[in-house]
Design an enzyme around this catalytic site. Structure first.
Site, PDB file in Angstrom:
ATOM      1  N   HIS B  41       0.690  -1.252   0.258  1.00  0.00           N
ATOM      2  CA  HIS B  41       0.109   0.161  -0.044  1.00  0.00           C
ATOM      3  C   HIS B  41       0.845   0.991   0.250  1.00  0.00           C
ATOM      4  O   HIS B  41       0.830   1.687   1.443  1.00  0.00           O
ATOM      5  CB  HIS B  41      -1.036   0.131   0.981  1.00  0.00           C
ATOM      6  N   HIS B  73       0.984 -11.348   1.479  1.00  0.00           N
ATOM      7  CA  HIS B  73      -0.105 -11.453   2.850  1.00  0.00           C
ATOM      8  C   HIS B  73      -0.291 -13.190   2.343  1.00  0.00           C
ATOM      9  O   HIS B  73      -0.949 -13.629   3.155  1.00  0.00           O
ATOM     10  CB  HIS B  73      -1.285 -10.533   2.386  1.00  0.00           C
ATOM     11  N   HIS B 123      -8.336  -8.669   7.053  1.00  0.00           N
ATOM     12  CA  HIS B 123      -6.986  -8.533   6.885  1.00  0.00           C
ATOM     13  C   HIS B 123      -6.513  -9.501   5.651  1.00  0.00           C
ATOM     14  O   HIS B 123      -7.360 -10.530   6.156  1.00  0.00           O
ATOM     15  CB  HIS B 123      -5.866  -8.654   7.724  1.00  0.00           C
ATOM     16  N   GLU B 125      -4.123 -11.177   5.069  1.00  0.00           N
ATOM     17  CA  GLU B 125      -3.381 -12.844   5.249  1.00  0.00           C
ATOM     18  C   GLU B 125      -4.375 -12.961   6.347  1.00  0.00           C
ATOM     19  O   GLU B 125      -3.831 -14.461   5.842  1.00  0.00           O
ATOM     20  CB  GLU B 125      -2.583 -11.786   6.207  1.00  0.00           C
ATOM     21  N   CYS B 189       5.573 -11.901  13.806  1.00  0.00           N
ATOM     22  CA  CYS B 189       6.489 -12.095  12.935  1.00  0.00           C
ATOM     23  C   CYS B 189       8.039 -10.917  14.019  1.00  0.00           C
ATOM     24  O   CYS B 189       7.066 -10.326  14.535  1.00  0.00           O
ATOM     25  CB  CYS B 189       6.647 -11.357  11.623  1.00  0.00           C
ATOM     26  N   SER B 217      -0.619   5.191   7.122  1.00  0.00           N
ATOM     27  CA  SER B 217       0.231   3.700   7.425  1.00  0.00           C
ATOM     28  C   SER B 217       0.747   3.629   8.837  1.00  0.00           C
ATOM     29  O   SER B 217       1.258   4.984  10.012  1.00  0.00           O
ATOM     30  CB  SER B 217       1.961   3.929   7.031  1.00  0.00           C
ATOM     31  N   SER B 261       6.290   0.229   4.667  1.00  0.00           N
ATOM     32  CA  SER B 261       5.389  -0.263   3.913  1.00  0.00           C
ATOM     33  C   SER B 261       6.519   1.052   2.940  1.00  0.00           C
ATOM     34  O   SER B 261       6.441   1.160   2.187  1.00  0.00           O
ATOM     35  CB  SER B 261       4.631   0.454   3.281  1.00  0.00           C
TER      36      SER B 261
HETATM   37  S1  F3S Z   1       5.806 -11.916   8.204  1.00  0.00           S
HETATM   38 FE1  F3S Z   1       7.290 -10.964   6.732  1.00  0.00          FE
HETATM   39  S2  F3S Z   1       5.912 -10.010   5.746  1.00  0.00           S
HETATM   40 FE2  F3S Z   1       7.019  -8.580   6.970  1.00  0.00          FE
HETATM   41  S3  F3S Z   1       6.326  -8.735   8.851  1.00  0.00           S
HETATM   42 FE3  F3S Z   1       7.261 -10.356   8.511  1.00  0.00          FE
HETATM   43  S4  F3S Z   1       8.576 -10.250   7.452  1.00  0.00           S
END
Ligand code: F3S
Ligand code: F3S
Lengths: 285, 285
Positions: B41, B73, B123, B125, B189, B217, B261
């Site tokens: 985005h 995602h 979302h 994902e 993550c 963002s 992003s």
């Molecule tokens: S899951 Fe993957 S897409 Fe980025 S925020 Fe973590 S590295």
């Protein structure tokens, strides 16, 4: 005067089962019968077992013949092996809920988890569960033990059956900070919570609560506290003899409950004495 | 004036990988190339992809030929099947960490767990992970969703990769009240946490922070907040042009970070402009 006995008063399922088993064995068997450690921390119960020739022995090696009864807390597998070596007859009264915790701990270890036991490190139940992990599990009693968990990657958790839910929740919240995989068997037994919730409910419906159980029994004291906190006059007694008929003047409804280590016959004695007091009161009216 | 760029600034591993893949495919392929939804985005990123003839299409059925790029995602398995049916060439840029979450969710379902996804229900994902449970999983966004969990016996949990640890902890604490077995894959993550912790550390060492990323963002705004909260003067900018040389009077050290992003080339432009400002300042001394 109305007398209401709580449904979940006294021995829990597992202790009741162990006691019944031990009394039956004591009556049926001709040879020597021992419990490995006191079956329950209550002098009246131990005495009652002695009456049917069931004796307490804390060291398995000192039991040279006859039958050994394993109490509801369970024992590490080494003890069962030792008993077999000594050619003893084993009556395993481990509570089925405790057995589940043992089995879960063993499975977790076999599946490659770092096993964590949420419980008191000196409690026989916890020591037994530990045995089912080849003594590899990490025991977490409180937050001061959390540092033992910092290098785990894959954690498998079981709880002592009398653990508080809050402690188990804190432990898992901490583990989630570090591990990528977490498996939790919630082996907390619902008995304690049920007994406490029922006592609180009953307290609100009566004019007085009688709580029966050892003055040293942690769970009985907690039960008496819960009743007091509900705002009702509460008497904590150990034996029927302590009941004082003057307590019951102008009382319409009495609730009765008992701690987990309180034998049924003590509850029965209390109920009998209460009926006598009730009759006296009614004669005087 | 010293300029320090945070190590974890800008694109995370997964987005960076997807962007590299897409740019490479765009240059190498002769046929049509689409990303299924915007790869990221960020208008500059979308524009950069258009320059190598990679176009955005949100509906798989409208892509009738050529190559389709799956973004970081991920997508539900049905979409991959659909792409196959349409004989498209699929380049799957799903982030490996997201793939792990998908695989974990699938495994949990196959092992008989009631699968729970801790994440935002809209979302992409989360929708993709849901697909890997045959759309059976329960999505828990916040505490108002907890009532959906009251009848579970054996719960298996995965988390959206950008979920906060606190939300996952609250969910598991709640589940422990009801279930007898709980398996949690902590699929959060570490990128977001790392970037935030590093920004906080850097903020304490510098006289000013520049945070680069879209004004819309969420993660960039949070990053700017964290820097401000550390007590250092913070400027949030979208583009290099916004830098004002007057900001840097009497400033000795400037820290720079960027949201997840924010494309690298925007960060590079900012660094270039900063060097120019730095040189001007030094000439004036
Ligand atoms: S899951 Fe993957 S897409 Fe980025 S925020 Fe973590 S590295
Ligand atoms: S011994 Fe009693 S407290 Fe529960 S685990 Fe067994 S019923």
């Amino acid at each position: 005067m109305e007398i209401i006995l709580a449904e979940h008063a006294g021995f829990c399922f597992g202790v009741n089962r162990a006691m019944d088993l031990a009394l039956k064995i004591g009556k049926d068997k001709d040879g020597k019968v021992h419990t490995l450690g006191p079956l329950i921390h209550n002098p009246q119960a131990v005495k009652k077992l002695e009456e049917v020739d069931v004796r307490v022995e804390s060291d398995i090696e000192k039991i040279t013949e006859g039958t050994v009864i394993i109490r509801s807390h369970g024992v590490p597998p080494e003890i069962l092996e030792q008993a077999e070596k000594q050619e003893l007859e084993v009556v395993n009264a481990t509570c089925p809920f405790v057995k589940t915790a043992q089995r879960n701990a063993k499975e977790l270890m076999e599946e490659g988890y770092d096993v964590v036991i949420s419980g008191d490190q000196d409690h026989p139940e916890v020591i037994a569960i530990l045995g089912y992990t080849d003594n590899q599990a990490i025991i977490v009693q409180d937050e001061s033990d959390f540092e033992k968990l910092d290098n785990l990657k894959k954690a498998g958790v079981v709880a002592q059956t009398t653990q508080s839910l809050e402690r188990l929740q804190k432990l898992t919240a901490y583990l989630l900070k570090n591990v990528s995989e977490l498996k939790v068997y919630n082996t907390i037994c619902t008995t304690t919570g049920q007994r406490q919730r029922e006592a609180a409910r009953l307290s609100k419906k009566v004019d007085m609560m009688i709580v029966i159980g050892g003055y040293n029994s942690a769970n009985t004291n907690r039960l008496a506290e819960i009743c007091s906190e509900s705002g009702v006059k509460t008497h904590h007694i150990e034996r029927a003899e302590e009941l004082n008929k003057d307590w019951f003047k102008n009382i319409k409804k009495v609730g009765i409950t008992a701690g987990a280590s309180t034998p049924n016959w003590i509850i029965k004695e209390v109920l009998k004495r209460m009926s006598e007091i009730k009759e006296k009161h009614e004669e005087n009216l």
